[in-house]
Design a protein around this motif. Structure first.
Motif: not given
Lengths: 926, 137
Positions: A541, A163-164, A289, A232-233, A298, A292-294, A157, A536, A160-161, A538
């Protein structure tokens, strides 16, 4: 070295040292890393009186003078603000990280080094006055950010984040570079200060394109919709990294750039609609957004996206008042958001979770952390007595006074977005500290953080309150910063109480609305859930990534299909067609030259016939022989043209080549069997025709259009006085263009080492081979007549080759020809007695000869350096030698001797490679 | 440069190109040799024709141009080394396959077909789905 450059060097040096050796320091490397940012912060503090007084402190260091590239640095109000944020928060983050990480965490030196490198790049970015320097620093921050997000490189993860983030920000960065170049071209300067002082054009296609590209860079860096998803990533990074890069500093780079350019380009048609639309949308969407996060981290990440949107709006407006509001928000946000991230880090580390549904109730000793959280959340929401309140008041005030189209709509959206901000600020603090108290205590209570762990966030909390309660302390810095961005700006008044006015009313509405949203949490969540149905960024992408992969595969399949003829065809066609197009577009036909000397005609006919023969024959041997014939025809051409050195060389090379051909071709089948299809042959004919035609036209046009005298005229004149030689070609080779020759014999060495390695690979008995076999060895059939003749001729030819070497400086000859002739003598040996005879004759191994030649040439070339001369300087002395007569000994001769030895080495290597009869495939297989 | 010389160079280039586009290494090597000859003719032809550029041998004004000669001389020797290297390739090919045919690169074909990028993209997908998804209310 100027102070700022020295400080930047300090950042770079400590960063690199920590990456290389920081592992030994372990966790202490984080404390060692504070040196550079601390020095930087201290320096800015010392210069602050100058900066506040108005005149700008600037430094100039030429970088690539010819290209107008320079390291232009300047410390004005805005740069000082950003440097203080980057350096000050940098120190706090590093101290905080010391407690955040366990002592046995791996790779902390690398992490500390990368953080320092990042901080240095960021300081360079905000102090850069040159757009290209700014871009360079910008990309360094992207790369360090990539490495820091992917710090836990074992986690897919995190990779990937990382690289994103890299793909998005560096794509934007490239677009921005294009924009900078366009802007610099149109405006005539790359310096921000000159852009601000002059009045660059704000209309026209080029400026519109430039601004669009630059904004693309700013939006990707500052995580604006629709490019926000990487931020966020990026929370996959360790919390200190998130607190530093992804809330307080790096993501502000885009905002900073917009702040710099807005006062200049706000009038451009493309500017306000783009910036305001993107900023407002990001403010609202990010806020929704966040609600809505827990996961607290984030929640803060989406909050950052939202707040960056607000900053883009405020700075993007481009009026002095809005810029002042933007400045206040930028500072306030850096303080409260870094502090809140640190709070999440403390919670995460001490309790093992950062989910508001799972956090346990915390004891009394957590009170300091809770207070910092409350203060910072209050600042985020815009409660009075916290820094964020001042920012929000100024924002409302400036937008009410602004008079651009749709300013009212922007104001409404900003109030709405700020309600969301207040709501998620409440959600944060409530979820982290208050709601867990209702939960039943299970197990032992979480240990409270240490004083050192709490201290950095406490510092930030104190600053938030100080700025909120007594905002006038920052008044002068704010004024200096805003004036540095916008010279039309007046003094900025920061005050807690402006009286009962409209902005205060809007603040009240905001806070009330935020409270309602937070209290009606359950209903809010139900409404917000509809947001999940919206596609979204994401997925966009991922779709792009898939498309990129598929395209790459398809392109690779076409351009890299594995077939040599296709590669060669593409290369040759390109090499022929591109120059041909260029020639035809600006054809300057010089007229037909003379047809040619009558004496050349037979040579030309022979040459072309030999070439055609080589192409059409079905036997390998014949092809080699035809090639040799073409070579001899070439030698004849050289003689006719007045090039005896070339002719000599060509003849000897052709002889040796033919021998080597024979050595290899004796293994291969006699004939070429497979005939290719008609289609392929036609294609081959076509390409060959195009290449030939291009060469023909090129030859006539290029030579016919000579405009300057040949460079060689000067070489002829200087040959005797400077080169001490009468053979101009040889003097050019060993003196005027000696570097070329040096490079060339290196190529020779590399190629022949490659040949030997290829031909001998897999042969195991290499070391067991006898250095020389007795000539009486019955394994080789010997003929007495040949033996004797070779014995006699060998020495004569060797003598001739040495003579050519010595004579070459003044007559046709030289190291190349001499060496090749010696090679021919070795060939005689081979004819008489196989490779064993060659080995017996040569006292040294082929690679020894080759290496000695190279060493001699390089040594002679560099020797003058020892005596203070330049490379390849020539010294000369006449000496009387037996047999050779008076010889003018020059250092050039030693150089040429090196060439001679190298060439002999190459020939010996060729025999070493192919001369061995005992290398049948069967043996290799065994 | 005369028309004859230009034509010779063009002819050598054309035949050389034709040979280089084949699959048999020996033919490619011969083709490269012809291309070298063509290039050397171009070099020599770009300079003046005349007497050997050796001072004392004849009048300086009648010299042929020495610079292209030096360049061509270098090219000739380099082409010898390159020929040796290519012949070594042919030799190696013979040791392995008893022939000097250059087959298609299997690795390149695999790259074209295979899914080297798939894994990277898969990583991204996993990260997106279990990393940054809004939780259910």
């Amino acid at each position: 070295m100027t102070p700022v450059v020295a400080i930047l060097a300090l950042f770079g040096l400590t960063g690199v040292l920590l990456i290389a050796f920081g592992e030994r320091l372990g966790r202490s490397s984080l404390l060692a890393a504070t040196v550079a940012p601390a020095v930087s912060a201290l320096w800015v503090c010392l210069r602050l009186p100058d900066v506040l007084a108005g005149p700008v402190v600037s430094e100039h260091l030429s970088w690539v003078g010819g290209l107008g590239l320079a390291v232009d640095l300047r410390l004005d109000g805005m740069a000082a603000t950003m440097t203080l944020i980057v350096s000050g928060i940098g120190v706090l983050i590093l101290v905080y990280a010391y407690s955040y990480f366990d002592a046995d965490t791996a790779d902390l030196g690398r992490l500390a080094g990368l953080l320092v490198l990042f901080a240095g790049a960021m300081v360079g970015l905000v102090q850069a006055d040159h757009l290209l320097l700014l871009y360079s620093c910008w990309e360094i921050t992207s790369v360090t950010s990539y490495l820091l997000i992917g710090n836990t490189h074992t986690d897919a993860n995190a990779r990937a984040a990382a690289l994103h983030a890299l793909l998005v920000t560096s794509t934007g960065g490239l677009a921005m570079l294009g924009g900078f170049v366009l802007l610099g071209h149109v405006a005539g300067t790359y310096r921000l200060s000159e852009l601000a002082a002059g009045a660059p054009p704000t209309a026209g296609a080029a400026i519109t394109a430039a601004l669009g590209l630059i904004l693309l860079g700013a939006f990707t860096k500052s995580a604006q919709y629709p490019f926000h998803a990487w931020l966020p990533g990026a929370m996959a990074a360790p919390t200190p990294v998130s607190a530093y890069l992804h809330s307080a500093t790096m993501v502000k780079a885009g905002v900073y750039l917009i702040a710099r350019l807005a006062p200049i380009f706000a009038a451009a048609a493309v500017w306000r609609p783009t910036v305001l639309a993107v900023g407002v949308f990001t403010l609202v969407a990010g806020g929704l957004r966040a609600l809505r996060q827990h996961d607290l981290k984030l929640l803060l990440a989406f909050g950052t996206v939202s707040q960056l949107g607000l900053m883009v709006v405020l700075f993007g407006v481009g009026t002095p008042a809005a810029t002042a509001a933007g400045w206040m928000l930028l500072v306030a946000h850096a303080l409260f958001k870094a502090a809140l991230f640190m709070v999440v880090g403390v919670l995460d580390r001490q309790t093992g979770t950062r989910d508001i549904r799972e956090l346990p109730a915390l004891g009394e000793r957590w009170r300091p952390v809770e207070i910092v959280s409350a203060v910072s959340a209050a600042s985020m929401a815009g409660l009075p007595l916290a820094a964020g309140f001042i920012a929000k008041e100024s924002a409302y005030g400036s937008l009410m006074d602004a008079s651009f189209s749709a300013s009212d709509a922007v104001l409404v959206a900003v109030v709405g977005g700020s309600m969301l901000t207040a709501a998620y600020a409440a959600r944060f603090h409530w979820g982290a500290f208050i709601s867990p108290r209702r939960r039943a205590r299970t197990g032992s209570p979480a240990p409270a953080p240490s004083v050192l762990f709490t201290a950095p966030l406490a510092c930030l909390g104190v600053l938030t309150v100080l700025l909120g309660a007594v905002p006038s302390v920052a008044g002068r810095l704010a004024t200096a910063a805003v004036q540095s961005l916008d010279s039309a700006a007046g003094t900025v008044h920061l005050a807690l109480w402006h009286g009962l006015n409209a902005p205060l009313a809007l603040s009240g509405i905001t806070l009330t609305g935020g409270t309602v949203l937070a209290l009606a949490n359950r209903r809010t969540q139900r409404v917000l859930a509809f947001g999940g149905t919206v596609p979204r960024a994401d997925s966009a992408y991922l779709g792009l990534l898939h498309a990129l992969g598929a395209t790459a595969r398809r392109v690779t399949a076409v351009v890299q299909n594995g077939s040599l003829p296709v590669y060669a065809g593409v290369i040759l066609t390109t090499a022929a067609v591109l120059p041909a197009v260029a020639l035809l577009r600006s054809l300057d036909w010089p007229g037909w030259p003379a047809v040619g000397e009558p004496g050349d005609v037979p040579l030309a006919v022979l040459l072309i016939l030999a070439a055609l023969g080589a192409a059409t024959t079905r036997r390998r041997f014949s092809a080699a022989v035809f090639l040799g014939a073409a070579g001899y025809a070439m030698a004849a051409f050289f003689v006719a043209y007045g090039a005896p050195d070339l002719a000599l060389t060509q003849i000897v090379v052709e002889t040796l080549s033919t021998v080597v051909f024979v050595l290899v071709l004796r293994r291969l089948p006699e004939r070429f069997e497979r005939q290719s299809s008609v289609r392929r042959r036609v294609l081959r004919f076509a390409i060959a025709g195009v290449v030939g035609a291009t060469v023909f036209v090129f030859a006539i046009v290029a030579v016919g259009n000579r405009t300057t005298a040949p460079a060689s005229e000067e070489m002829v004149a200087r040959s005797v006085p400077d080169g001490h030689g009468r053979n101009v070609v040889n003097v050019i080779l060993v003196d005027f263009r000696g570097f070329d020759t040096l490079g060339e014999i290196t190529v020779l060495a590399v190629a022949s080492i490659g040949a030997v390695a290829l031909a001998r690979v897999g042969r195991r008995n290499n070391s067991a081979e006898p250095r020389s076999r007795p000539i009486e060895d019955p394994g080789v059939q010997r003929i007495v007549f040949v033996d004797v003749s070779v014995h006699v001729i060998f020495h004569v030819v060797m003598m001739a080759s040495v003579w050519l070497l010595f004579a070459g400086h003044n007559q046709p000859g030289g190291g190349f020809v001499g060496g090749l002739l010696a090679g021919a003598a070795i060939t005689l040996n081979y004819v008489a007695g196989d490779i064993a005879e060659v080995r017996a004759r040569s006292r040294f191994r082929p690679w020894t000869v080759l290496g000695a030649g190279l060493l001699l040439a390089v040594g002679t070339a560099t020797f003058p350096l020892l005596t203070g001369g330049a490379v390849l300087d020539v010294a000369s002395r006449s000496v009387e030698l037996p047999l050779l007569g008076t010889v003018n000994l020059t250092t050039a001769l030693a150089f040429d001797a090196g060439v001679y030895l190298a060439v002999v080495g190459v020939v010996l290597m060729a025999y070493e490679a192919f001369g061995d009869a005992a290398s049948a495939p069967a043996e290799i297989a065994a | 440069m005369t028309i004859l010389l230009a034509a010779c160079a063009a002819g050598l280039f054309a035949v050389g190109t034709y040979l280089v586009l084949q699959r048999k290494l020996s033919r490619i090597i011969v083709g490269l040799g012809l291309l070298t000859h063509g290039a050397n003719l171009l070099l020599i032809g770009s300079g003046r024709r005349g007497n050997p550029p050796i001072i004392g041998f004849s009048d300086v004004g009648s010299f042929s141009d020495p610079l292209p000669q030096a360049l061509a001389l270098t090219a000739i020797v380099i082409s010898f080394a390159v020929t040796t290297l290519l012949l070594a390739l042919a030799y190696r090919s013979w040791m392995l396959t008893q022939d000097d045919e250059v087959e298609d690169d299997i690795g390149d074909r695999d790259v074209a077909r295979a899914s080297v990028l798939e894994e990277e993209i898969h990583d991204q997908e996993t990260a997106m789905t279990d990393g940054v998804l809004d939780p259910a209310p």
